[in-house]
Enzyme design. Structure first.
Site, short mmCIF file in Angstrom:
data_model
loop_
_atom_site.label_atom_id
_atom_site.label_comp_id
_atom_site.label_asym_id
_atom_site.label_seq_id
_atom_site.Cartn_x
_atom_site.Cartn_y
_atom_site.Cartn_z
N LYS A 196 0.69 -1.11 -0.10
CA LYS A 196 -0.11 -0.01 -0.06
C LYS A 196 0.82 1.30 -0.13
O LYS A 196 1.65 1.27 0.93
CB LYS A 196 -0.90 -0.24 1.29
CG LYS A 196 -1.66 1.13 1.33
CD LYS A 196 -2.97 1.10 2.39
CE LYS A 196 -3.74 2.34 2.50
NZ LYS A 196 -4.51 2.44 3.61
N LYS A 249 -2.19 -1.41 -3.97
CA LYS A 249 -2.84 -0.39 -3.86
C LYS A 249 -2.20 0.91 -3.97
O LYS A 249 -0.97 0.84 -3.13
CB LYS A 249 -3.73 -0.44 -2.75
CG LYS A 249 -4.53 0.93 -2.19
CD LYS A 249 -5.15 0.64 -1.13
CE LYS A 249 -6.02 1.90 -0.61
NZ LYS A 249 -6.57 2.00 0.74
C1 PBG Z 1 -7.34 3.07 5.31
C2 PBG Z 1 -7.57 3.37 4.03
C3 PBG Z 1 -7.36 4.07 2.86
C4 PBG Z 1 -7.92 3.69 1.75
C5 PBG Z 1 -8.24 2.56 2.06
N1 PBG Z 1 -8.09 2.18 3.47
C6 PBG Z 1 -7.03 5.54 3.11
C7 PBG Z 1 -5.80 5.88 3.31
O1 PBG Z 1 -4.78 5.13 3.48
O2 PBG Z 1 -5.56 7.37 3.56
C8 PBG Z 1 -8.13 4.48 0.39
C9 PBG Z 1 -9.03 4.02 -0.65
C10 PBG Z 1 -9.22 4.89 -1.62
O3 PBG Z 1 -8.74 6.09 -1.76
O4 PBG Z 1 -10.16 4.49 -2.43
N2 PBG Z 1 -6.22 3.12 5.86
#
Ligand code: PBG
Length: 325
Positions: A196, A249
């Site tokens: 991520k 992601k």
């Molecule tokens: C929570 C989380 C996030 C997303 C999914 N889980 C936001 C972040 O890490 O700031 C992003 C999902 C999206 O942008 O569609 N940690």
């Protein structure tokens, strides 16, 4: 130049020939629809930054989940927006928290639909970070992992079919696996957000979930967009700790990572087509600059072609409808 020249166009000449040699399929059964469920909400509230996406009350989430299921989408991914946020993110691991209540309600109404839950503290903390803060403002890894494992168990107890930790703390997959096993949830899979990235493409989501960090950013725990080998190390470590599915992601700017993680882990891979990727297509389509249907189906197919078995996308319902036509 060989003669006769190789004619690659031969297999492109008719639709049935193209279908016969097509390498990648996109089906509704590959898709996961994220849902934002807000505590105490009546009905639905549009999310300005994500045209077509709404925050839902629990009963509206049940309805939305049902309509996705009816379109052949096998799973929803729940994000809870609590009524109250605090420094420890207590709403995350409250058995009566919004994600827990929504999981129970959706499973009760649609037992065959998979309910996946996002496991993180950032939607529940008043500072918006994904874990507990030390005095110096840095996120404290190990105490955060404990609360994240507690959150995962609480989701499983509420009926979640799989948990998806998105916090990027070290060691959380192993801790969640141990906690689930000890509490009688040995069969609950972990979909690990392994790679991520600290991405600008989460902007609209943070608007939706009210989870923008109150100070600083997430670069101390999410990955540097410049790194690829590290993503493979993250994935392999999560496999070692017990992850059942590896997630990458965002998706579209990171298709090389999807491919590398798939090749090197040989695990089921999920790719998250995030809020910013969604918003770009919606805004361009609304301005008449893109054919929305063609652009979405092309993008989702490309994510599958890169190696993703599962695509998590806010376009899921539209894509499922278009794929059935
Ligand atoms: C929570 C989380 C996030 C997303 C999914 N889980 C936001 C972040 O890490 O700031 C992003 C999902 C999206 O942008 O569609 N940690």
């Amino acid at each position: 130049m060989p003669f006769p020249a190789t004619r690659l166009r031969r297999l492109r000449s008719t639709a049935p020939l193209r279908a016969l040699v097509r390498e990648t399929e996109l089906n509704p059964s590959d898709l996961v629809l994220p849902l934002f469920v807000e505590a105490g909400l009546e009905g639905r509230t549009p999310i300005e930054a994500m045209p077509g996406v709404e925050r839902l009350s629990i009963s509206q989430a049940v309805e939305e989940a049902g309509s996705a299921h009816a379109l052949g989408i096998p799973a929803v991914l729940l994000f809870g927006i609590p009524a109250h946020k605090d420094a420890e993110g207590t709403g995350a691991y409250d058995d009566e928290g919004v994600t827990q209540l929504a999981s129970r309600a959706i499973k009760g109404a649609h037992p065959d639909l998979l309910v996946l839950t996002d496991v993180c503290l950032c939607e529940y903390t008043d500072h918006g970070h994904c874990g507990l803060l030390r005095d110096d403002g840095c996120v404290d890894n190990d105490p955060s992992v404990e609360l994240i494992a507690r959150t995962a168990v609480s989701h499983a107890r509420a009926g979640a079919d799989a948990v998806a930790p998105s916090d990027m703390m070290d060691g959380r997959v192993g801790a969640i696996r141990r906690a689930l096993d000890e509490e009688g949830f040995a069969d609950t899979p972990i979909i690990a957000y392994s790679a991520k990235y600290a991405s600008a493409f989460y902007g609209p989501f943070r608007d939706a979930a009210g989870s923008t960090p109150a100070f600083g950013d997430r670069r101390g725990y999410q990955m540097d967009p410049a790194n690829a080998d590290e993503a493979v190390r993250e994935a392999l470590q999560d496999v070692e700790e017990g992850a059942d599915v590896i997630m990458v992601k965002p998706a579209l700017p990171y298709l090389d990572i999807v491919r590398a993680v798939k090749e090197q882990s040989r695990m089921p891979v999920a790719a998250y087509n995030v809020s910013g990727e969604y918003a770009m297509v919606k805004v361009a389509a609304a301005a008449g600059l893109l054919d929305e249907r063609a652009a979405v189906l092309e993008a989702l197919t490309a994510i599958r072609r890169a190696g993703a078995d599962i695509v998590i996308t806010y376009h899921a319902k539209d894509a499922a409808k278009w794929l059935q036509q």
